[in-house]
Design an enzyme around this catalytic site. Sequence first.
Site, PDB file in Angstrom:
ATOM      1  N   GLU A  41     -20.262 -23.170  46.886  1.00  0.00           N
ATOM      2  CA  GLU A  41     -19.488 -21.954  46.651  1.00  0.00           C
ATOM      3  C   GLU A  41     -19.989 -21.201  45.421  1.00  0.00           C
ATOM      4  OE1 GLU A  41     -15.466 -23.278  46.484  1.00  0.00           O
ATOM      5  OE2 GLU A  41     -15.328 -23.623  48.650  1.00  0.00           O
ATOM      6  N   LYS A  80      -8.559 -33.401  49.783  1.00  0.00           N
ATOM      7  CA  LYS A  80      -9.585 -32.356  49.782  1.00  0.00           C
ATOM      8  C   LYS A  80     -10.866 -32.821  49.092  1.00  0.00           C
ATOM      9  CE  LYS A  80      -9.231 -28.583  50.825  1.00  0.00           C
ATOM     10  NZ  LYS A  80      -8.603 -27.493  50.070  1.00  0.00           N
TER      11      LYS A  80
END
Length: 295
Positions: A137, A130
């Site tokens: 965000e 990831k």
Amino acid sequence: YTHLQSAQPVRWSHWMLAHAQAWRRDHGRLVQAAERMNECPLGSGALAGNPFGVERESLASALGFARPTANSMDAVSDRDFVVELSGWATLLMAHLSRFAEDIIVFSTQEFGFVKCGDSYSTGSSLMPQKKNPDAAELLRGKANRVLGHHTALLAMIKGLPLTYNKDLQEDKQALFDSLDTVQAALKITSGVLATLQPAAARMRGALNSFMLATDLSEYLVRKGVPFRETHHVAGRAVQLAEERSCALTELSVADLQSLHPLFGDDVLAVWDFDASVERRDSIGGVSKRRVLEQA
């Protein structure tokens, strides 16, 4: 994209400049707000003004203001400057959040249009593959905080009688925190932009023939057919391609002529993404010269 569905081919630079236009308006709003705020309340007293002949124009000038406030009661109770600055911060953060959302979506494996810089991404504590767009965000999340402060300020002033009320002391924390958040968000956005890596080949690979359906419709418009008719013709071409499980560009001239007699051999020139972009050459369009005009 519209509705997060592929729509028409555009330039990456045009997408970037779309966000830049919103930020340019944010700058203009701040300049305009600063002019409205450029009033000095000193000399208004508790609410009724000053009885000693204070020259408020001189005070305002000495303190760097353009003018004194016009009404003493309004001056001591007015928090429009706080709400307006908070509103500016809220809209700016909404624009930064919208940009961040695009980056979040475009950086997914499903899109893969951009790669975020390592300084503005993090890995997963469990999944080693990831690379999460944490900075984007956080920009999106911080917009909620500023919006909450703005809502609180509006709620604070909406029911207050003239003039001063103790409720007004609640303006400080909301405004100061909003401005601190905006300052940090702008630095983060600048860093995200500076380290962003667009994946041109992946973007071009995401182009599909159905994104030229509007160009097919416009081909007939240039032949004198009303758009209300050409739109339906192009729709039937899309339907035909879907029924055959083929690309729109794989339809033959004969196939298209079965839908409308004005399709000629030159219709094949429509199947060109670069030409499609260059045809949109009106002010604000996606052709190269129009994009350069915006930059």
